[in-house]
Each structure stands twice: as C-alpha cells, then as structure tokens.
Scaffold this motif. Structure first.
Motif, PDB file in Angstrom:
ATOM      1  N   GLU A   1      24.587  75.520  33.084  1.00  0.00           N
ATOM      2  CA  GLU A   1      25.091  76.687  32.344  1.00  0.00           C
ATOM      3  C   GLU A   1      23.868  76.627  31.054  1.00  0.00           C
ATOM      4  OE1 GLU A   1      26.757  79.261  33.032  1.00  0.00           O
ATOM      5  OE2 GLU A   1      27.438  78.233  34.966  1.00  0.00           O
ATOM      6  N   PHE A   2      23.489  77.843  30.698  1.00  0.00           N
ATOM      7  CA  PHE A   2      22.545  78.017  29.644  1.00  0.00           C
ATOM      8  C   PHE A   2      22.955  79.225  28.939  1.00  0.00           C
ATOM      9  CE2 PHE A   2      19.859  75.723  32.307  1.00  0.00           C
ATOM     10  CZ  PHE A   2      19.173  74.722  31.624  1.00  0.00           C
ATOM     11  N   PRO A   3      22.392  79.400  27.702  1.00  0.00           N
ATOM     12  CA  PRO A   3      23.072  80.295  26.929  1.00  0.00           C
ATOM     13  C   PRO A   3      22.916  81.943  27.625  1.00  0.00           C
ATOM     14  CG  PRO A   3      21.931  79.158  25.447  1.00  0.00           C
ATOM     15  CD  PRO A   3      21.871  78.581  26.764  1.00  0.00           C
ATOM     16  N   ALA A   4      21.869  82.246  28.428  1.00  0.00           N
ATOM     17  CA  ALA A   4      21.497  83.226  29.169  1.00  0.00           C
ATOM     18  C   ALA A   4      21.858  83.400  30.468  1.00  0.00           C
ATOM     19  CB  ALA A   4      20.024  83.667  28.933  1.00  0.00           C
ATOM     20  N   GLY A   5      22.509  82.439  30.814  1.00  0.00           N
ATOM     21  CA  GLY A   5      22.880  82.343  32.377  1.00  0.00           C
ATOM     22  C   GLY A   5      22.973  80.988  33.169  1.00  0.00           C
TER      23      GLY A   5
ATOM     24  N   PRO B   1      14.772  81.417  35.969  1.00  0.00           N
ATOM     25  CA  PRO B   1      15.910  82.461  35.806  1.00  0.00           C
ATOM     26  C   PRO B   1      15.884  83.709  36.323  1.00  0.00           C
ATOM     27  CG  PRO B   1      15.134  81.299  33.744  1.00  0.00           C
ATOM     28  CD  PRO B   1      14.118  80.723  35.189  1.00  0.00           C
ATOM     29  N   GLY B   2      16.924  84.106  36.851  1.00  0.00           N
ATOM     30  CA  GLY B   2      16.776  85.404  37.498  1.00  0.00           C
ATOM     31  C   GLY B   2      16.597  85.385  38.968  1.00  0.00           C
ATOM     32  N   GLN B   3      15.956  84.360  39.616  1.00  0.00           N
ATOM     33  CA  GLN B   3      15.443  84.121  41.066  1.00  0.00           C
ATOM     34  C   GLN B   3      16.350  83.247  41.691  1.00  0.00           C
ATOM     35  OE1 GLN B   3      11.428  83.030  40.536  1.00  0.00           O
ATOM     36  NE2 GLN B   3      10.798  84.790  39.738  1.00  0.00           N
ATOM     37  N   GLY B   4      16.390  83.328  43.026  1.00  0.00           N
ATOM     38  CA  GLY B   4      17.342  82.387  43.713  1.00  0.00           C
ATOM     39  C   GLY B   4      18.642  82.399  43.428  1.00  0.00           C
ATOM     40  N   GLY B   5      19.047  81.068  43.138  1.00  0.00           N
ATOM     41  CA  GLY B   5      20.636  81.043  42.673  1.00  0.00           C
ATOM     42  C   GLY B   5      20.628  80.988  41.262  1.00  0.00           C
ATOM     43  N   SER B   6      19.818  81.501  40.590  1.00  0.00           N
ATOM     44  CA  SER B   6      19.840  81.479  38.913  1.00  0.00           C
ATOM     45  C   SER B   6      19.906  82.945  38.639  1.00  0.00           C
ATOM     46  CB  SER B   6      18.613  80.988  38.399  1.00  0.00           C
ATOM     47  OG  SER B   6      18.319  79.390  38.623  1.00  0.00           O
ATOM     48  N   MET B   7      20.884  83.285  39.091  1.00  0.00           N
ATOM     49  CA  MET B   7      21.498  85.002  38.725  1.00  0.00           C
ATOM     50  C   MET B   7      22.763  85.008  38.683  1.00  0.00           C
ATOM     51  SD  MET B   7      19.016  87.389  41.013  1.00  0.00           S
ATOM     52  CE  MET B   7      19.201  86.685  42.685  1.00  0.00           C
ATOM     53  N   PRO B   8      23.452  85.679  37.720  1.00  0.00           N
ATOM     54  CA  PRO B   8      22.605  86.703  36.966  1.00  0.00           C
ATOM     55  C   PRO B   8      21.894  85.921  35.475  1.00  0.00           C
ATOM     56  CG  PRO B   8      25.083  87.075  36.423  1.00  0.00           C
ATOM     57  CD  PRO B   8      24.919  86.008  37.365  1.00  0.00           C
ATOM     58  N   TRP B   9      20.772  86.385  35.134  1.00  0.00           N
ATOM     59  CA  TRP B   9      20.179  85.934  34.007  1.00  0.00           C
ATOM     60  C   TRP B   9      20.219  86.917  33.027  1.00  0.00           C
ATOM     61  CZ3 TRP B   9      19.331  81.275  32.464  1.00  0.00           C
ATOM     62  CH2 TRP B   9      18.253  81.118  31.432  1.00  0.00           C
ATOM     63  N   HIS B  10      20.519  86.907  31.680  1.00  0.00           N
ATOM     64  CA  HIS B  10      20.690  87.888  30.732  1.00  0.00           C
ATOM     65  C   HIS B  10      19.802  87.595  29.649  1.00  0.00           C
ATOM     66  CE1 HIS B  10      24.372  88.753  32.614  1.00  0.00           C
ATOM     67  NE2 HIS B  10      25.094  87.734  32.563  1.00  0.00           N
ATOM     68  N   GLY B  11      18.842  86.804  29.905  1.00  0.00           N
ATOM     69  CA  GLY B  11      17.782  86.442  28.854  1.00  0.00           C
ATOM     70  C   GLY B  11      16.214  87.040  29.545  1.00  0.00           C
ATOM     71  N   GLY B  12      15.244  86.559  28.604  1.00  0.00           N
ATOM     72  CA  GLY B  12      13.895  87.090  29.068  1.00  0.00           C
ATOM     73  C   GLY B  12      13.596  86.591  30.255  1.00  0.00           C
TER      74      GLY B  12
ATOM     75  N   LEU C   1      13.052  74.784  31.266  1.00  0.00           N
ATOM     76  CA  LEU C   1      12.374  73.852  31.753  1.00  0.00           C
ATOM     77  C   LEU C   1      12.963  72.441  30.696  1.00  0.00           C
ATOM     78  CD1 LEU C   1      11.439  71.983  33.841  1.00  0.00           C
ATOM     79  CD2 LEU C   1       9.086  72.422  32.854  1.00  0.00           C
ATOM     80  N   ARG C   2      12.840  72.825  29.537  1.00  0.00           N
ATOM     81  CA  ARG C   2      13.075  71.729  28.406  1.00  0.00           C
ATOM     82  C   ARG C   2      14.737  71.342  28.403  1.00  0.00           C
ATOM     83  NH1 ARG C   2      15.041  71.758  23.508  1.00  0.00           N
ATOM     84  NH2 ARG C   2      15.128  73.980  23.232  1.00  0.00           N
ATOM     85  N   TRP C   3      15.400  72.519  28.185  1.00  0.00           N
ATOM     86  CA  TRP C   3      16.868  72.297  28.530  1.00  0.00           C
ATOM     87  C   TRP C   3      17.129  71.544  29.875  1.00  0.00           C
ATOM     88  CZ3 TRP C   3      17.765  78.051  27.372  1.00  0.00           C
ATOM     89  CH2 TRP C   3      17.660  78.430  26.106  1.00  0.00           C
ATOM     90  N   LEU C   4      16.715  71.852  30.847  1.00  0.00           N
ATOM     91  CA  LEU C   4      17.165  71.359  32.001  1.00  0.00           C
ATOM     92  C   LEU C   4      16.964  69.751  32.046  1.00  0.00           C
ATOM     93  CD1 LEU C   4      18.121  71.572  34.949  1.00  0.00           C
ATOM     94  CD2 LEU C   4      15.683  71.951  35.361  1.00  0.00           C
ATOM     95  N   LEU C   5      15.499  69.531  31.643  1.00  0.00           N
ATOM     96  CA  LEU C   5      15.136  67.970  31.580  1.00  0.00           C
ATOM     97  C   LEU C   5      16.002  67.172  30.612  1.00  0.00           C
ATOM     98  CD1 LEU C   5      11.471  68.331  31.534  1.00  0.00           C
ATOM     99  CD2 LEU C   5      13.002  67.719  33.574  1.00  0.00           C
ATOM    100  N   ASP C   6      16.492  67.831  29.542  1.00  0.00           N
ATOM    101  CA  ASP C   6      17.409  67.312  28.416  1.00  0.00           C
ATOM    102  C   ASP C   6      18.699  67.124  29.148  1.00  0.00           C
ATOM    103  OD1 ASP C   6      15.709  67.228  26.653  1.00  0.00           O
ATOM    104  OD2 ASP C   6      16.397  68.850  25.403  1.00  0.00           O
ATOM    105  N   THR C   7      19.394  68.114  29.763  1.00  0.00           N
ATOM    106  CA  THR C   7      20.529  68.110  30.465  1.00  0.00           C
ATOM    107  C   THR C   7      20.731  66.837  31.557  1.00  0.00           C
ATOM    108  OG1 THR C   7      20.998  70.491  30.082  1.00  0.00           O
ATOM    109  CG2 THR C   7      22.041  69.538  31.819  1.00  0.00           C
ATOM    110  N   CYS C   8      19.510  66.743  32.353  1.00  0.00           N
ATOM    111  CA  CYS C   8      19.250  65.745  33.231  1.00  0.00           C
ATOM    112  C   CYS C   8      18.953  64.287  32.624  1.00  0.00           C
ATOM    113  CB  CYS C   8      18.394  65.990  34.605  1.00  0.00           C
ATOM    114  SG  CYS C   8      18.737  67.631  35.308  1.00  0.00           S
ATOM    115  N   GLU C   9      18.606  64.436  31.328  1.00  0.00           N
ATOM    116  CA  GLU C   9      18.544  63.089  30.614  1.00  0.00           C
ATOM    117  C   GLU C   9      17.131  62.602  31.139  1.00  0.00           C
ATOM    118  OE1 GLU C   9      21.924  60.710  30.525  1.00  0.00           O
ATOM    119  OE2 GLU C   9      22.943  61.885  29.255  1.00  0.00           O
ATOM    120  N   VAL C  10      16.169  63.462  31.337  1.00  0.00           N
ATOM    121  CA  VAL C  10      15.011  62.967  31.955  1.00  0.00           C
ATOM    122  C   VAL C  10      14.088  63.160  30.823  1.00  0.00           C
ATOM    123  CG1 VAL C  10      13.142  63.393  33.574  1.00  0.00           C
ATOM    124  CG2 VAL C  10      15.681  63.515  34.132  1.00  0.00           C
ATOM    125  N   SER C  11      13.144  62.216  30.432  1.00  0.00           N
ATOM    126  CA  SER C  11      12.273  62.297  29.157  1.00  0.00           C
ATOM    127  C   SER C  11      10.671  62.701  29.703  1.00  0.00           C
ATOM    128  CB  SER C  11      12.209  61.149  28.320  1.00  0.00           C
ATOM    129  OG  SER C  11      11.940  59.936  28.921  1.00  0.00           O
TER     130      SER C  11
END
Length: 103
Positions: free
Chosen positions: A14-18, A66-77, A87-97
């Motif tokens: 989950e992210f702020p926009a979807g 965002p907005g493609q495949g299973g990443s819908m709905p997306w309410h951001g840009g 991508l940055r949020w995702l890597l942080d969430t997965c704890e990958v540096s």
C-alpha cells in the motif's frame, strides 16, 4: 496468459496513492528488480519466463507499475518522478538497499 509460475509469490504494498502489486521469487542471492514496459504491459506479461530462471541465483522483484496490471486503482500521477518514487518506496518496504535494475 500472464499468470505467475509456481514459486512466484504475489504481494501487494500500500502506498498513499494506491496499491502496487509485486511478484517475488528466489530466497537468496543479490536482489534484482525487473521493470516492465509501458502501455498495456505488466510485470508477468514481460517477465514471467525470466523470473523462474533468475530466481535460482537471485532474489527477484517484478512490480506492476502504478495503474497497470494488478496495481489498480491508482489515484496518483503516472509520470517519471512518480515511478521513481514508487520504486524507492517499494525498495524501502522490502528493506533492499542495493539492486540490479533490468528494463
């Protein structure tokens, strides 16, 4: 057919926009992120045959943009900056540096 092969886990973050759907495979090795194309594309359409082969030696992440495949709905840009932030949020969430990006 775009269904994942056996051994590929599907997570949703989950992210702020979807929600972003991420396919993961491989339990060890360096992390690799597979980025799909645009338009009507999604991670498994582009990478479904590559993920099992890479998972033997790498920890593979294949997100739907965002907005493609299973990443819908997306309410951001959907611009470049948004994709970079997701991508940055995702890597942080997965704890990958550090990752290898494949486009």
């Amino acid at each position: 057919m775009t269904a994942p092969f056996q051994g590929i886990e599907v997570d949703r973050t989950e992210f702020p926009a979807g929600t972003i759907r991420v396919h993961r495979a491989g339990a060890s090795g360096p992390p690799v992120v597979l980025l799909h194309g645009g338009g009507l594309d999604n991670a498994m359409l582009s990478w479904r045959r590559c993920v099992p082969a890479l998972a033997a030696d790498y920890h593979v992440y294949a997100p739907d943009f965002p907005g493609q495949g299973g990443s819908m709905p997306w309410h951001g840009g959907g611009d470049q900056r948004t994709l970079e932030e997701v991508l940055r949020w995702l890597l942080d969430t997965c704890e990958v540096s550090e990752v290898v990006l494949v486009v």
